[in-house]
Design a protein around this motif. Sequence first.
Motif, PDB file in Angstrom:
ATOM      1  N   THR A 201     -27.127  -2.624  25.844  1.00  0.00           N
ATOM      2  CA  THR A 201     -27.792  -3.841  26.252  1.00  0.00           C
ATOM      3  C   THR A 201     -26.889  -4.635  27.184  1.00  0.00           C
ATOM      4  N   PHE A 203     -28.598  -6.843  29.856  1.00  0.00           N
ATOM      5  CA  PHE A 203     -29.430  -7.871  30.489  1.00  0.00           C
ATOM      6  C   PHE A 203     -29.190  -7.931  32.000  1.00  0.00           C
ATOM      7  N   ASP A 205     -31.176  -8.020  34.390  1.00  0.00           N
ATOM      8  CA  ASP A 205     -32.114  -8.848  35.143  1.00  0.00           C
ATOM      9  C   ASP A 205     -31.769 -10.319  35.061  1.00  0.00           C
ATOM     10  N   LYS A 207     -32.013 -12.308  32.527  1.00  0.00           N
ATOM     11  CA  LYS A 207     -32.817 -13.088  31.593  1.00  0.00           C
ATOM     12  C   LYS A 207     -32.208 -13.074  30.214  1.00  0.00           C
TER      13      LYS A 207
END
Length: 207
Positions: A201, A203, A205, A207
């Motif tokens: 993980t 993120f 993007d 967000k």
Amino acid sequence: MKVLVINGSPHEKGCTARALEEVMKTLNAEGIETELVNIGKEIVRGCISCGFCEENGRCVFDDKVNETAKLFEAADGLIIGSPVYYASPNGTALAFMDRLFYSAGFSKHMKVGAAVVSCRRGGNTATFDALNKYFTISGMPVVSSTYWNQVHGFTAADVEKDLEGLQTMRNLGRNMAFLIKAIADAKAKDGLPLEEDEIFTSFPDGK
């Protein structure tokens, strides 16, 4: 069955060594072979996040880390021992463990891990906690004892007087031997637990 024992102290006959000796004697008595590697006087630089190990399966710095990784892969368990420096493991031990665990690409899943700490007075539990994190991020069961795995003293002779600490080391050795044997039995009968493919993980993007 074999346990790799790493002494992170520069004093090869000091307090940490005396604690590890007690664990090793107990493991040997339980039928577990041990191999000791002293790294405290080695010149071990920290990880530089170069990515070489991800493609080559070994660290870009061809030193004691790569040599020890081969022993680690063949072992059923690992013990790391360190003195307390400013309420933390010493710098050499930390740099060594960072690179050993990150650069060694083989699965450490269900290998057994234990940390052993020596201190004169304080900083032991913080050091113990830092070392155990290498195991808990790698799918390695952590071996406990009847107290935190630590001895007290300024010299190895002082550690001889820490009867509770030495008893803790012996109980650690027996518990480690039992767990290694139990995992081997379960592996032969049912195989190891499923280890899912890694999810990373990040993120990307935002967000």
